[in-house]
Design a protein around this motif. Structure first.
Motif: not given
Length: 880
Positions: A114-118, A171-177
């Motif tokens: 995990s990265t700290p911003t997830h 999980y991977a975030k393309a953007g914050p939401q």
């Protein structure tokens, strides 16, 4: 680096990268928050068997799940192997009364990254292909005594022939939401096996309480897409990349929970929390909503998984709408994995050993996955909600009734999201040091959180933990605050966050005052405190009335307060660099420290003290009602904690605080006997430094001689919590002719039920106190330098500086997790599959504590919290 940019954007609130994260707990059932029984029977009020049908009041749980930071919208995984009597939607474990060593999760799962911003996360769940052995785990453990090992999932043989699925959740975030989800399922067994995969989306139930009747909704938006709409969150879409059966029900408590059968014909149109479970497992077609709407939904995938041919499910949970949601899916995943590698390459600079890097990265992953939305309003919990039954009146004078001010609704670092899904004050302080290495903003936020009005009691007491907020943990919050401040200052080119330091300092002054007023009964600077986090370390339960009457004058409680005094003094001196008025506060805490030091050595007007001249060790003292005192001669961690009260100040700092320096010298000159008790305050040491500590050179050497003796405290994997001397020489306390109490060395699990019997401080190695020992040795070395050496190990004839001893202890602790010359990790014990199987051996568990002789992990298996301190020791281990 992109992850650093995301952290900056989160800090400055230009982009909410932390809005979604792994904030679901792994066990909401069996918690105090969900307990509305008359007498606080939390483990039995809501059980694992109730959980699939009960809509929680205070939070949500899930398997490898995520939620927004107020836990309104939740996502997690459900599985069904076609054999179980229920969906696998949550982790199973035994309650405190069912386990032969207390509560214990009985599953195989690992946090891998995990990265700290997830922005990227990965975990692994191992799901058996045969029916999960719920009853066997209960009955086998119930039949075992405290003297026997626990019966684990692997002991059932359910993983024989590798008949299980490896389910990787990423999980991977393309953007914050905009969150991409990838599920990869491997059949490790010898033949094809069916599996139902159920990604689930639901809203936490806020509409049946009587405060707010807003009813959010999830509905079918397209053949392979869900739309989730909430007044406060807006609209989110869950896109599925392949056809799936979409199922809907409500996140509301089912009548089946109260023994009422579900009607075959659902004329009322009520669809409850367990509706999807009943539809799939029991075949009840009326349990889900044919109108395809509700507050809980799932996408049902049915696979036959071939050995060696993994199945993949891709989903996208997004606020922005996408015409082609999977067009850039693989590219984003690859990019976020690469960015995670780049982030940790920077963190691990100088750590070259591949195994050590793997251990450290998984430790960080465990800490970051252990964030949880913790929600608890004690006044509402005591009084009940407008639209629900009034709770029993007994609760108004029961558990936590004096904590009505407490209102928590925050993301908090948990010790272990299954075994301890609630914060504990001293655990949290230790968590913040490893967390500060990857996200100092989050670490500082955690330390400030417990000092806020919704946490800290108006009288200054810090909440201990939800089972009993009024219990007392060791006061390490000031130490952690100072250390995190130093780490953060280093990250910001020497610019310290004095606003953070001052905010916490002022609240901790209140906490210090609470200790002085409440835990120094005779106003003699000798403190009590109770168990102070070390559950069964004493001959008596130190948090209960003593069978002898009277009280215990605690070596550890008093030493913790000496350390607390020095921590606050050092914080005040730092703040005084720019705001000179803090020099007065620094002097106050310096004087407190001197009085505590005097009391430990010349307590009771010189008639007794906590130091035993004959044994050259510190002990607790039993102060009986007849005013007699008895030293409890137990060689335990209690006698080592005086090491922690040490501070070194250099001339450069003193030059910036002349008022403090003048007052300190005046105090010492006015009361020279106090100066005798403090190690060389008036004598500059290495590089013109000054030392304040409870031990002068002679006592320090005596305590270290015992601590570094392999027949006593020193184990192959760190410092034991109780001397091995007590294996053959148990301590006995006799009270009259009939009642006797004893303490003996027990290297493994607890053999008594004191404090629930789920932890043991009578022999095992514990990371938090070992870490403080290492730091204290380093601090003493900065004063004494290379001129002060001790035998290490005692009796070996080999002399080492205190810095070298600290490095050697760091290496011993780190070796718990690193492969030895035979490729085995001591912490994983003798279970062969953990040590040698290619699908297990490089996945780490970070246990609560470790066997005092062979080092295998014990207690909570995912307590990365304070055991995560190993991330700060691995560089030393590699050097050794």
């Amino acid at each position: 680096m992109q992850e650093q940019i995301r952290l900056l954007e989160a800090r400055t609130r230009t982009a909410p990268w932390k809005h979604f994260g792994p904030y679901l707990t792994e066990r909401q059932w069996g918690t105090v928050r969900e307990d509305y029984s008359p007498h606080g029977d939390a483990w039995n009020y809501i059980t694992h068997d109730h959980a699939r049908a009960y809509a929680y009041r205070w939070g949500e749980e899930g398997l490898g799940g995520i939620s927004d930071e107020q836990q309104l919208l939740c996502f997690a995984l459900g599985l069904w192997n076609g054999q179980d009597n229920q969906l696998k939607e949550r982790l199973f474990g035994l309650t405190n009364g069912q386990g032969n060593h207390g509560e214990d999760v009985k599953e195989q799962y690992y946090y891998l990254d995990s990265t700290p911003t997830h922005s990227y996360m990965r975990m692994l769940y191992k799901y058996p292909q045969a029916a999960f052995p719920y009853d066997e785990l209960r009955t086998q453990n119930a039949a075992r005594t405290r003297l026997e090992p626990e019966f684990e999932l692997l002991d059932t043989g359910i993983f024989a022939e590798n008949r299980y699925f490896d389910v990787f959740i990423e999980y991977a975030k393309a953007g914050p939401q905009d969150i991409l989800v990838q599920l990869t399922i491997h059949n490790r067994g010898p033949e094809a096996v069916p599996l139902t995969v159920l990604p689930q989306l639901w809203f936490r139930n806020t509409w049946t309480l009587g405060y707010d009747d807003h009813h959010p909704e999830i509905r079918r938006a397209a053949p392979d897409a869900l739309a989730a709409e909430h007044r406060d969150l807006g609209r989110f879409q869950l896109y599925c990349d392949q056809p799936a059966e979409l199922l809907f029900c409500e996140n509301e408590t089912s009548p089946t929970l109260f023994g009422r059968k579900r009607k075959k014909k659902n004329k009322a149109g009520r669809y409850f929390k367990d509706g999807i479970n009943e539809y799939i497992v029991q075949g009840q077609t009326t349990a889900v909503n044919p109108a395809q709407r509700g507050t809980k939904a799932a996408a049902r995938y049915q696979f036959t998984v071939q050995p060696g041919q993994p199945q993949t499910v891709r989903l996208r949970l997004s606020q922005p709408e996408h015409a082609a949601p999977f067009a850039d899916f693989d590219q984003f995943f690859a990019l976020r994995r690469q960015e995670a590698d780049e982030f940790y390459d920077c963190i691990q600079e100088g750590l070259t050993n591949a195994d050590a890097r793997n251990v450290q990265r998984q430790a960080f992953a465990g800490m970051l996955w252990s964030k949880q939305f913790y929600y608890y309003d004690v006044s509402q919990w005591l009084d009940g909600d407008p639209a629900r039954p009034t709770p029993p009146a007994q609760r108004l004078t029961g558990r936590n009734a004096t904590w009505r001010h407490l209102h928590n609704a925050d993301i908090v670092s948990m010790p272990d999201k299954w075994e301890y899904p609630w914060y504990a004050a001293w655990d949290l302080a230790f968590h913040c040091l490893p967390l500060a290495m990857v996200d100092s903003d989050f670490a500082k936020h955690q330390l400030r959180l417990l000092c806020q009005d919704g946490y800290l009691h108006p009288n200054g007491q810090m909440p201990a933990y939800e089972w009993h907020f009024s219990d007392v943990n060791a006061p390490v919050h000031a130490w952690a605050t100072w250390r995190v401040y130093q780490m953060d200052r280093k990250l910001h080119d020497g610019q310290g966050d004095t606003e953070f330091l001052a905010a916490v300092f002022h609240k901790l002054v209140m906490t210090f005052t609470w200790w002085v007023n409440r835990k120094d009964r005779d106003e003699r600077n000798i403190f009590e405190g109770g168990f102070l986090g070390m559950d069964n370390i004493g001959v008596f339960d130190r948090s209960a009335p003593l069978p002898t009457g009277g009280k215990i004058e605690q070596s550890d409680g008093t030493s913790w307060m000496a350390m607390f005094s020095l921590n606050l003094m050092r914080m005040a001196l730092e703040l005084a660099r720019t705001t000179p008025v803090y020099q007065e506060m620094a002097t106050k805490f310096f004087e407190h420290f001197l009085h505590i030091a005097e009391a430990m050595t010349r307590g009771g007007g010189g008639h007794f003290n906590l130091w035993d001249e004959e044994d050259q060790f510190y002990y607790d003292v039993l102060h009986a009602p007849d005013d007699s005192r008895t030293r409890l001669r137990i060689r335990s961690m209690v006698g080592l904690i005086p090491l922690f009260a040490v501070e070194v100040i250099d001339e450069e700092l003193l030059a910036t605080v002349p008022e403090f320096y003048a007052r300190a010298l005046a105090l010492i000159q006015r009361r020279p006997r106090l100066a005798e008790l403090v190690s060389r305050w008036q004598e500059p040491g290495q590089a013109t430094r000054h030392l304040m500590g409870l031990m002068r050179r002679k006592r320090l050497r005596s305590v270290l001689t015992r601590m570094l003796d392999e027949t006593e405290f020193l184990s192959e994997f760190g410092i034991r919590s109780l001397s091995r001397y007590h294996l053959d020489n148990p301590y006995w306390y006799h009270m009259g002719e009939k009642d006797s109490f004893s303490v003996a060395y027990v290297a493994g699990e607890a053999e008594s039920d004191m404090f629930g019997g789920n932890s043991n401080w009578r022999g095992p190695v514990w990371f938090p106190v070992n870490y403080l020992i290492i730091e204290s040795l380093q601090r003493y070395h900065t004063y004494y330098g290379d001129a002060f050496t001790v035998e290490y190990p005692t009796g070996s004839g080999q002399l080492h500086t205190l810095a070298q001893v600290a490095d050697a202890l760091s290496a011993r602790l780190a070796r718990l997790f690193l492969k030895d010359e035979n490729g085995r990790r001591p912490a994983l014990g003798t279970t062969e599959i953990h040590q040698t199987d290619e699908h297990f051996r490089d996945h780490l568990l970070f246990h609560e504590y470790f066997h005092g002789d062979d080092g295998h992990g014990l207690g909570a298996s995912h307590q990365t919290g304070w055991t995560g301190l190993v991330v700060r020791l691995l560089h030393k281990a590699e050097a050794k």
